[in-house]
Structures are given as structure tokens and as C-alpha cells.
Design an enzyme around this catalytic site. Structure first.
Site, PDB file in Angstrom:
ATOM      1  N   ARG A   1       0.877  -1.179   0.000  1.00  0.00           N
ATOM      2  CA  ARG A   1       0.000   0.000   0.000  1.00  0.00           C
ATOM      3  C   ARG A   1       0.906   1.217   0.000  1.00  0.00           C
ATOM      4  O   ARG A   1       2.105   1.137   0.108  1.00  0.00           O
ATOM      5  CB  ARG A   1      -0.962   0.001   1.181  1.00  0.00           C
ATOM      6  CG  ARG A   1      -0.526  -0.603   2.518  1.00  0.00           C
ATOM      7  CD  ARG A   1       0.587   0.064   3.228  1.00  0.00           C
ATOM      8  NE  ARG A   1       0.389   1.510   3.344  1.00  0.00           N
ATOM      9  CZ  ARG A   1       1.362   2.350   3.605  1.00  0.00           C
ATOM     10  NH1 ARG A   1       2.594   1.913   3.754  1.00  0.00           N
ATOM     11  NH2 ARG A   1       1.110   3.632   3.711  1.00  0.00           N
TER      12      ARG A   1
ATOM     13  N   ASN B   1      -5.527  12.361   0.700  1.00  0.00           N
ATOM     14  CA  ASN B   1      -4.593  11.575   1.494  1.00  0.00           C
ATOM     15  C   ASN B   1      -5.375  10.789   2.514  1.00  0.00           C
ATOM     16  O   ASN B   1      -6.606  10.867   2.591  1.00  0.00           O
ATOM     17  CB  ASN B   1      -3.556  12.500   2.162  1.00  0.00           C
ATOM     18  CG  ASN B   1      -2.378  11.721   2.722  1.00  0.00           C
ATOM     19  OD1 ASN B   1      -1.773  10.909   2.032  1.00  0.00           O
ATOM     20  ND2 ASN B   1      -2.084  11.955   3.994  1.00  0.00           N
ATOM     21  N   LYS B   2      -4.650  10.003   3.331  1.00  0.00           N
ATOM     22  CA  LYS B   2      -5.296   9.165   4.324  1.00  0.00           C
ATOM     23  C   LYS B   2      -6.343   9.908   5.151  1.00  0.00           C
ATOM     24  O   LYS B   2      -6.116  11.054   5.544  1.00  0.00           O
ATOM     25  CB  LYS B   2      -4.202   8.584   5.243  1.00  0.00           C
ATOM     26  CG  LYS B   2      -4.664   7.589   6.260  1.00  0.00           C
ATOM     27  CD  LYS B   2      -5.531   6.486   5.682  1.00  0.00           C
ATOM     28  CE  LYS B   2      -4.878   5.841   4.501  1.00  0.00           C
ATOM     29  NZ  LYS B   2      -5.762   4.971   3.705  1.00  0.00           N
TER      30      LYS B   2
ATOM     31  N   ALA C   1       0.666   5.196  -2.155  1.00  0.00           N
ATOM     32  CA  ALA C   1       0.500   5.556  -3.561  1.00  0.00           C
ATOM     33  C   ALA C   1       1.687   5.190  -4.460  1.00  0.00           C
ATOM     34  O   ALA C   1       1.534   4.453  -5.430  1.00  0.00           O
ATOM     35  CB  ALA C   1       0.170   7.058  -3.647  1.00  0.00           C
TER      36      ALA C   1
ATOM     37  N   GLN D   1      -1.678   2.410   9.969  1.00  0.00           N
ATOM     38  CA  GLN D   1      -0.398   2.572   9.265  1.00  0.00           C
ATOM     39  C   GLN D   1       0.634   3.314  10.138  1.00  0.00           C
ATOM     40  O   GLN D   1       1.831   3.060  10.056  1.00  0.00           O
ATOM     41  CB  GLN D   1      -0.592   3.348   7.954  1.00  0.00           C
ATOM     42  CG  GLN D   1      -1.326   2.603   6.861  1.00  0.00           C
ATOM     43  CD  GLN D   1      -2.817   2.854   6.851  1.00  0.00           C
ATOM     44  OE1 GLN D   1      -3.395   3.124   7.915  1.00  0.00           O
ATOM     45  NE2 GLN D   1      -3.467   2.755   5.701  1.00  0.00           N
TER      46      GLN D   1
ATOM     47  N   ASP E   1      -2.079  10.861  -2.041  1.00  0.00           N
ATOM     48  CA  ASP E   1      -2.463   9.809  -2.977  1.00  0.00           C
ATOM     49  C   ASP E   1      -2.894  10.371  -4.312  1.00  0.00           C
ATOM     50  O   ASP E   1      -2.796   9.688  -5.334  1.00  0.00           O
ATOM     51  CB  ASP E   1      -3.586   8.963  -2.365  1.00  0.00           C
ATOM     52  CG  ASP E   1      -3.065   8.136  -1.216  1.00  0.00           C
ATOM     53  OD1 ASP E   1      -2.942   8.680  -0.097  1.00  0.00           O
ATOM     54  OD2 ASP E   1      -2.725   6.954  -1.442  1.00  0.00           O
TER      55      ASP E   1
HETATM   56  C1  LIG Z   1       3.799   7.997   0.104  1.00  0.00           C
HETATM   57  S1  LIG Z   1       2.216   8.562   0.342  1.00  0.00           S
HETATM   58  C2  LIG Z   1       1.316   7.108   0.695  1.00  0.00           C
HETATM   59  C3  LIG Z   1      -0.113   7.390   1.074  1.00  0.00           C
HETATM   60  O1  LIG Z   1      -0.858   6.178   0.869  1.00  0.00           O
HETATM   61  C4  LIG Z   1      -1.462   5.828   2.109  1.00  0.00           C
HETATM   62  O2  LIG Z   1      -2.700   5.212   1.932  1.00  0.00           O
HETATM   63  P1  LIG Z   1      -2.826   3.595   2.008  1.00  0.00           P
HETATM   64  O3  LIG Z   1      -1.990   3.155   3.179  1.00  0.00           O
HETATM   65  O4  LIG Z   1      -4.317   3.357   2.192  1.00  0.00           O
HETATM   66  O5  LIG Z   1      -2.324   3.095   0.682  1.00  0.00           O
HETATM   67  C5  LIG Z   1      -1.609   7.142   2.804  1.00  0.00           C
HETATM   68  O6  LIG Z   1      -2.654   7.905   2.254  1.00  0.00           O
HETATM   69  C6  LIG Z   1      -0.263   7.760   2.527  1.00  0.00           C
HETATM   70  O7  LIG Z   1      -0.173   9.111   2.767  1.00  0.00           O
END
Ligand SMILES: CSC[C@H]1O[C@H](OP(=O)(O)O)[C@H](O)[C@@H]1O
Length: 348
Positions: A53, A249-250, A55, A198, A239
Site C-alpha cells: 500500500r 490523502n489518508k 500511492a 499505518q 495519494d
Molecule cells: C507515500 S504517500 C502514501 C499514502 O498512501 C497511504 O494510503 P494507504 O496506506 O491506504 O495506501 C496514505 O494515504 C499515505 O499518505
């Protein structure tokens, strides 16, 4: 002090012997376990289920998956294989909707494939490796740009995981924290980032491996932490960024940005240009992924006929006017609400 950029031994993805090894991030921090994938649908499922996971990491995984597909189906003097590769690309594109890096990487790989006359396998593998290596280089560049902006700022609060685990390596938001910490010690706070944790499971683990102390906070403690005066900057990843500078973003990032404005704290978004979607004007056009209620609900509520449901959007959109600076490998855009990020557009 934290290790130098190249010594950090945290890899979400490893390409070895024409196969892709994926660190199953659902098992961290208790287990460091890699699975090896040889087909694109397996990688698509790894993205959908969040084994991998983040982006940029999603984009890189998809690039390797297209290379795996070409390796699996290419047959000289026969165009049938291209239909199978295109079918795999569609499966990858359907894995998660919000991170634009996925679609950017697929487009780069499709463009490369279309330019090749014959024996595309090695060329496609090399293109995926280039995308991976360029991401790491971009992160290290952004780390230095962001650290320059931080100067002597002490207190940093980050959200989710935008580190080596979310990218090709080194990290975006955590890349800035690494570079800044490499210059002088800082106080780093990490929000737990419910429901997938995370922050609690990935960010504090990753920073500890890099000898960077971090203090975990409950998401609901952010306002009190900011009021305490211990935070100078909020630093997060992204993202998908719209042309006007709105940032997806998250989930929880928007709340932090509103609180930051109230407390006079600056907000830095760190993302490679591959995270900018120049085809959309504003954040209202970004599809926000909603994941299963079962990822939020305690197990006892997940049963037939339960009256308890859950609303589980996993991203939100922070308006550009709440962001102090967007850091990319092509430079920083201060006060993005003034002119957006269109000046960063450049042909890849
Ligand atoms: C390097 S930015 C990654 C970005 O992705 C995460 O989401 P997920 O863990 O659901 O893929 C989160 O939004 C991070 O900021």
C-alpha cells in the site's frame, strides 16, 4: 542519527530473478514476511488487500506486474499475447481507485509497450525498474528540499505511513523527516491512523529501524498535542493531488489541516509529481475509496442481521487553502491555493 539514505533496509518491493517479492504489510510489525508473485492478478490482489500500500508503492508494484504479464504471455510473431496483457492491465487498474500513481504507472508501461517492435520482455522489466529507481531518487531529492524548508523547526507530526513502506524506498513525508533528522535531531510524533493503523504498525516501526525516535499518539489526541505547542509542522504524503492543489490523502489528514490552521501550525504535503493528476481541476473530482465495514467494526458486530454498520472512507481531501507547501522532486509550491500546482506539469 538516522542512517544515510542508502543504508535503510526497509523494502516494500524487491525484484529478483524475474519475480516480484512483496512485503506483506498487514503482518507488520510482528512479522517481516515476503510473498513472491509471478503474475499480474496476484499483484492486483496484493494491492487490493493492502499487502502492498502507499500511492508510489502501488504504482511501482503495478509496473512490475505489467512486466510480469508481458514475460508470461509474450510470444514472438503472434499478437494474441497483447490481449492477455491488456486484460491484466484492466485487473490492475481495478485494484484501488484513489492513488493516481497506479494509473500513471500503468500508462507509462502501456506507452513503453506500444513503442516496442519485438522482444519486449527485458525492455518492460527495465522500465519497471527505472520507475522504481526514479521514485527512490525523487524521495531523496524531496527529503532535502523539505529539510531545507524545515530549517531548525523541532516538532513534527506525521499521519499514516508515507515512508519507505509506501514508496520505492526512503519515503515521501518520512523522507523529509529522515533528511531533516539526519541534519539535527527533531521531535517526531506519529498518529496511529485508525482503522488500518499505518502509523502505529508501520511508521513507528520504520522510524525505529532507522534509529529515529518517534512518539505514537491516538488520532483523537492530535488537537491536544497541537495546543501543547510541541508541533511546528504537520508533514504528510498524498495519494492524488488536483491541479488546484487540493490533496487526497489518508482519512484524518483534513482534520489535522483544519486543526493546524486553528493552532497556527504549518502543513507540508510531500509527493512525487506522479501523484499529481493534472486532468482534474479540484479535489471534488477525486474518487475516495471506501473499504469494507469489517475493516472498521469489531468482529462481534460483523454478523448476519447485525444492526451495527460502519462507514469506512479511507481517504479525505484537504483543500489547498489549508496547505502551506507541497514538496515535489521538481521543487516546492508554497501557498498552493494561490496558483495550484500546474507549473509542475512536465512530460514524463
Ligand atoms: C507515500 S504517500 C502514501 C499514502 O498512501 C497511504 O494510503 P494507504 O496506506 O491506504 O495506501 C496514505 O494515504 C499515505 O499518505
Amino acid at each position: 542519527m538516522s542512517s544515510s539514505p542508502n543504508k535503510l533496509n526497509v523494502h516494500a518491493l524487491l525484484w529478483q530473478d524475474r519475480q516480484l517479492s512483496v512485503l506483506d504489510q498487514r503482518l507488520l510489525p510482528d512479522q517481516v514476511h515476503y510473498d513472491i508473485y509471478a503474475t499480474a492478478p496476484e499483484v492486483a490482489e496484493a494491492i487490493r488487500s493492502m499487502r502492498v500500500r502507499g500511492a508510489p508503492a502501488i504504482g511501482i508494484a503495478a509496473a512490475y506486474a505489467v512486466a510480469l504479464s508481458v514475460q508470461q504471455y509474450f510470444v514472438a510473431d503472434n499478437v494474441e499475447w497483447q490481449y492477455k496483457v491488456n486484460a491484466d492491465i484492466k485487473i490492475l487498474a481495478a485494484s484501488r481507485p484513489t492513488a493516481v500513481n497506479l494509473f500513471w504507472a500503468l500508462a507509462v508501461m502501456q506507452e513503453k509497450l506500444a513503442s516496442l517492435q519485438d522482444s519486449p520482455v527485458d525492455a518492460m522489466i527495465n522500465t519497471a525498474i527505472e520507475i522504481h529507481q526514479q521514485d527512490i531518487a525523487a524521495n531523496q531529492q524531496m527529503g532535502e528540499i523539505g529539510a531545507d524548508i524545515l530549517a531548525d523547526a523541532q516538532g513534527i507530526l506525521t499521519h499514516c505511513n508515507a515512508g519507505a513502506l509506501a514508496t520505492g524506498g526512503y519515503g515521501t513525508a518520512l523522507g523529509v523527516i529522515r533528511s531533516a533528522y539526519h541534519r539535527q535531531a527533531r521531535t517526531v510524533f506519529a498518529g496511529e491512523t485508525r482503522p488500518w493503523l499505518q502509523g502505529a504498525r508501520l511508521t513507528v516501526w520504520e522510524l525505529a529501524k532507522d534509529n529515529i525516535p518517534a512518539t505514537l499518539t491516538a488520532d483523537s489526541a492530535a488537537a491536544m498535542l497541537m495546543r501543547s505547542g510541541q508541533v511546528d509542522w504537520i508533514i504528510v504524503g498524498a495519494d492524488r493531488i488536483a491541479a488546484n492543489g487540493d490533496v487526497a490523502n489518508k482519512i484524518g489528514t483534513y482534520s489535522l489541516a483544519v486543526l493546524a490552521q486553528y493552532h497556527g501550525i504549518k502543513v507540508m504535503v510531500v509527493a512525487p509529481v506522479s501523484t499529481i493528476d493534472f486532468t482534474i481541476e479540484n479535489g471534488g473530482q477525486i474518487e475516495i475509496e471506501e473499504r469494507a465495514a469489517s475493516e472498521l467494526l469489531p468482529a462481534s458486530y460483523v454478523q448476519e442481521g447485525s444492526l451495527v454498520n460502519a462507514w469506512n472512507p479511507v481517504f479525505d481531501v484537504t483543500p489547498a487553502e489549508l496547505i502551506s507547501v507541497i514538496v515535489t522532486e521538481r521543487g516546492a509550491v508554497f501557498n498552493p491555493f494561490e496558483q495550484g500546482v500546474r507549473k509542475l506539469k512536465n512530460e514524463y
